[in-house]
Enzyme design. Structure first.
Site, PDB file in Angstrom:
ATOM      1  N   CYS A 199      -0.966  33.635  10.185  1.00 37.73           N
ATOM      2  CA  CYS A 199      -1.021  34.048  10.879  1.00 37.73           C
ATOM      3  C   CYS A 199      -0.249  33.313  12.430  1.00 37.73           C
ATOM      4  CB  CYS A 199      -1.644  34.128  11.636  1.00 37.73           C
ATOM      5  SG  CYS A 199      -1.655  35.867  12.834  1.00 37.73           S
ATOM      6  N   GLU A 200       0.863  32.314  12.373  1.00 44.36           N
ATOM      7  CA  GLU A 200       0.968  31.829  13.442  1.00 44.36           C
ATOM      8  C   GLU A 200       2.931  31.368  13.884  1.00 44.36           C
ATOM      9  OE1 GLU A 200      -1.448  27.606  14.567  1.00 44.36           O
ATOM     10  OE2 GLU A 200       0.549  26.779  14.696  1.00 44.36           O
ATOM     11  N   GLU A 205       0.686  -1.298   0.203  1.00 43.94           N
ATOM     12  CA  GLU A 205      -0.007   0.164   0.151  1.00 43.94           C
ATOM     13  C   GLU A 205       0.871   1.288   0.115  1.00 43.94           C
ATOM     14  OE1 GLU A 205      -3.328  -1.161   2.314  1.00 43.94           O
ATOM     15  OE2 GLU A 205      -1.851  -0.621   3.573  1.00 43.94           O
ATOM     16  N   PRO A 206       1.657   1.574  -1.514  1.00 42.63           N
ATOM     17  CA  PRO A 206       2.096   2.369  -1.030  1.00 42.63           C
ATOM     18  C   PRO A 206       1.347   3.976  -1.328  1.00 42.63           C
ATOM     19  CG  PRO A 206       2.416   1.493  -2.844  1.00 42.63           C
ATOM     20  CD  PRO A 206       2.115   0.664  -1.753  1.00 42.63           C
ATOM     21  N   GLY A 207       1.802   5.438  -0.578  1.00 44.56           N
ATOM     22  CA  GLY A 207       0.895   6.592  -1.034  1.00 44.56           C
ATOM     23  C   GLY A 207       2.352   7.221  -1.599  1.00 44.56           C
ATOM     24  N   TYR A 257       5.335  17.368  12.336  1.00 43.94           N
ATOM     25  CA  TYR A 257       6.540  16.733  11.991  1.00 43.94           C
ATOM     26  C   TYR A 257       7.472  17.462  11.946  1.00 43.94           C
ATOM     27  CZ  TYR A 257       2.719  14.101   9.740  1.00 43.94           C
ATOM     28  OH  TYR A 257       1.158  13.464   9.923  1.00 43.94           O
TER      29      TYR A 257
HETATM   30  N1  LLP Z   1      -2.038   1.460   4.316  1.00 48.57           N
HETATM   31  C1  LLP Z   1      -1.437   2.290   5.737  1.00 48.57           C
HETATM   32  C2  LLP Z   1      -2.488   1.507   6.400  1.00 48.57           C
HETATM   33  C3  LLP Z   1      -1.689   3.906   6.235  1.00 48.57           C
HETATM   34  O1  LLP Z   1      -1.325   3.885   7.603  1.00 48.57           O
HETATM   35  C4  LLP Z   1      -0.821   3.734   5.781  1.00 48.57           C
HETATM   36  C5  LLP Z   1      -0.449   5.796   5.798  1.00 48.57           C
HETATM   37  C6  LLP Z   1      -0.326   3.728   4.517  1.00 48.57           C
HETATM   38  C7  LLP Z   1      -0.534   2.336   4.594  1.00 48.57           C
HETATM   39  C8  LLP Z   1       0.370   4.839   3.059  1.00 48.57           C
HETATM   40  O2  LLP Z   1       1.931   4.982   4.091  1.00 48.57           O
HETATM   41  P1  LLP Z   1       2.362   5.642   3.151  1.00 48.57           P
HETATM   42  O3  LLP Z   1       3.535   4.659   1.887  1.00 48.57           O
HETATM   43  O4  LLP Z   1       1.929   6.864   2.414  1.00 48.57           O
HETATM   44  O5  LLP Z   1       3.837   6.296   3.998  1.00 48.57           O
HETATM   45  N2  LLP Z   1      -0.231  12.006   7.369  1.00 48.57           N
HETATM   46  C9  LLP Z   1       1.655  11.563   7.340  1.00 48.57           C
HETATM   47  C10 LLP Z   1       1.747  10.266   7.091  1.00 48.57           C
HETATM   48  C11 LLP Z   1       0.711   9.639   7.807  1.00 48.57           C
HETATM   49  C12 LLP Z   1       0.840   7.854   7.492  1.00 48.57           C
HETATM   50  C13 LLP Z   1      -0.277   7.317   7.759  1.00 48.57           C
HETATM   51  N3  LLP Z   1      -1.019   5.822   6.838  1.00 48.57           N
HETATM   52  C14 LLP Z   1       3.248  12.261   6.951  1.00 48.57           C
HETATM   53  O6  LLP Z   1       2.594  13.411   6.055  1.00 48.57           O
HETATM   54  O7  LLP Z   1       3.946  11.808   6.691  1.00 48.57           O
END
Ligand code: LLP
Length: 441
Positions: free
Chosen positions: A363-364, A292-294, A336
């Site tokens: 404004c922070e 599950e890459p994002g 973060y």
């Molecule tokens: N699968 C699950 C179940 C997840 O919880 C996540 C991310 C992903 C896949 C995708 O992860 P990735 O490949 O994108 O790292 N807002 C934070 C990241 C929160 C991630 C939450 N879960 C940031 O900006 O770094």
């Protein structure tokens, strides 16, 4: 060549930054700033890197793009063409994906607090699978599938007790987590037994996500070993079959020159090797592998363009250079302490440089995008390009201080087109209800 630039970037003879052959200064003039620019070819390349590596695995694989990193109608349409799967975590993401005609059977539904209605929408639309997260959800899903006389495949989300070395807020695999069934305390077994008695629900495998922005493969190897060991045991005790092993996302990307992530195929190869090794050791059939890459799909493909506005020098301490966006379009530095780098898009290389800190417009005091960035002297109306903002930028954007959310432009081999239009002040009014309309009819 400026060492900060990514592989899809170049500098033209006017010393201006180009992304995939498109001049970013012209983009800023044409669409305004702040602006998110996505290089579509780079997104396709990242998908292809995973796909190529997984093609060598004997069983089936799925690359399920994690929508939370960045979703838009046009992106979902592109992903549908690319034949990947999709991870959604809310009715909203599911709705947008279906609007984009994303094939429902390739959609996986995640989340620790899915509502009854969200589960109903998932079942009615016959999505590919629900990743069940807790006992309350199991009961709700049982009710929904019974009511609708439908079937649903599920993965069990497991909290494996393995945390990856990363920022605490983005670590999700450790035991004390709001996500999933705890492996150590026997909750997963309890869930399997419960689900075995539900004829409309089909358990097809296990899911674990150990964290984000991970630069090593050993966390994935450890979780694979642990889950396969358990699955072999559950096969004997409960007739459980691990048809699918989903190891989540989290593959690291390059935000600054200090980051040296592994090539994506290295993660895929390590995952394949670990699955084969442990499945053979435990004498179970090879499972399908899902990931599950994002961030690793869209992160580096996104660049934010800003216009420089005011500046302020605190004598002997630092120079603040303010841009027309900030925490409203990229909360990650404030949330973060995430680090970014960038260049002046209209003056990429220059001999005279200075160290400045890039402040956002909100404004922070915490609204700082980059501390201590060495740049050619920025002038008012210079264009600043901040790199690798494609993941969790737009998707976490807000209207703090009533800043309209930026537009999104897609670029590809010299072409550019609008994917999401800029929010306007008028859009703010669409949701507002005036007291005059309510009370003074
Ligand atoms: N699968 C699950 C179940 C997840 O919880 C996540 C991310 C992903 C896949 C995708 O992860 P990735 O490949 O994108 O790292 N807002 C934070 C990241 C929160 C991630 C939450 N879960 C940031 O900006 O770094």
């Amino acid at each position: 060549m400026n060492s900060r630039l990514l592989s899809n970037m170049s500098v033209n003879e006017d010393n201006q930054l180009e992304i995939s052959g498109v001049n970013t200064v012209e983009l800023a003039n044409k669409y305004g700033t702040p602006l998110y620019v996505y290089d579509i070819a780079l997104i396709r390349q990242k998908i292809e890197a995973f796909r190529e590596a997984f093609a060598r695995y004997e069983k089936r694989t799925q690359i399920a793009y994690a929508s939370k990193a960045f979703s838009s109608l046009a992106l979902y349409e592109l992903l549908a063409e690319e034949d990947v799967s999709l991870d959604v975590v809310s009715g909203g993401e599911l709705f947008l994906a279906l609007q984009a005609k994303f094939p429902a059977d390739r959609i996986h539904f995640h989340g620790n607090n899915k509502s009854f209605n969200e589960l109903k929408e998932a079942v009615e639309n016959k999505i590919g699978c629900v990743v069940v997260d807790n006992f309350v959800e199991i009961d709700m899903l049982n009710e929904v599938t019974s009511q609708l006389e439908s079937q649903m495949d599920v993965l069990l989300r497991v909290t494996p007790g393995i945390g990856a070395h990363t920022h605490e807020y983005i670590t999700t695999g450790q035991e004390d987590s709001k996500f999933g069934f705890d492996l150590g305390s026997g909750q997963v077994e309890e869930a399997i037994v419960k689900l075995n008695e539900m004829p409309n629900i089909n358990v097809i495998g296990l899911h674990a996500h150990i964290g984000s922005q991970i630069f090593e493969v050993n966390g994935y190897e450890a979780v694979i070993e642990k889950l396969i060991d358990k699955a072999a045991d559950w096969q004997e005790r409960y007739g459980f079959h691990l048809n699918v092993l989903n190891v989540g996302g989290g593959f690291g990307i390059r935000y600054t020159e200090e980051d040296s992530p592994l090539p994506l195929k290295a993660y895929a190869e390590a995952i394949i090797q670990a699955v084969k090794k442990h499945a053979s050791k435990k004498h179970i059939d090879l499972p399908d592998i899902w990931i599950e890459p994002g961030r690793s799909i869209v992160g580096e493909a996104g660049t934010s363009l800003y216009t420089v506005g005011t500046e302020k020098t605190v004598p002997g301490i630092r120079k603040y250079v303010s841009v027309d966006g900030g925490m409203a379009d990229n909360i990650r530095p404030a949330l973060y302490k995430a680090q970014y780098t960038g260049v002046l898009a209209d003056q990429v290389e220059a001999s005279a440089v200075e160290t400045v800190s890039i402040a956002g417009k909100a404004c922070e005091s915490g609204d700082m995008l980059i501390w201590d960035l060495i740049l050619p002297q920025p002038e008012q109306n210079s264009i600043l390009a901040v790199f690798s903002t494609g993941a969790y930028g737009y998707s976490m954007a807000s209207n703090y201080n009533r800043l309209p959310r930026p537009a999104i432009v897609f670029v590809d081999k010299g072409q550019d087109w609008l994917a999401v239009r800029r929010e306007t002040y008028q859009d703010f009014l669409n949701l507002e209800i005036s007291r005059h309309d309510q009370f003074e009819k």
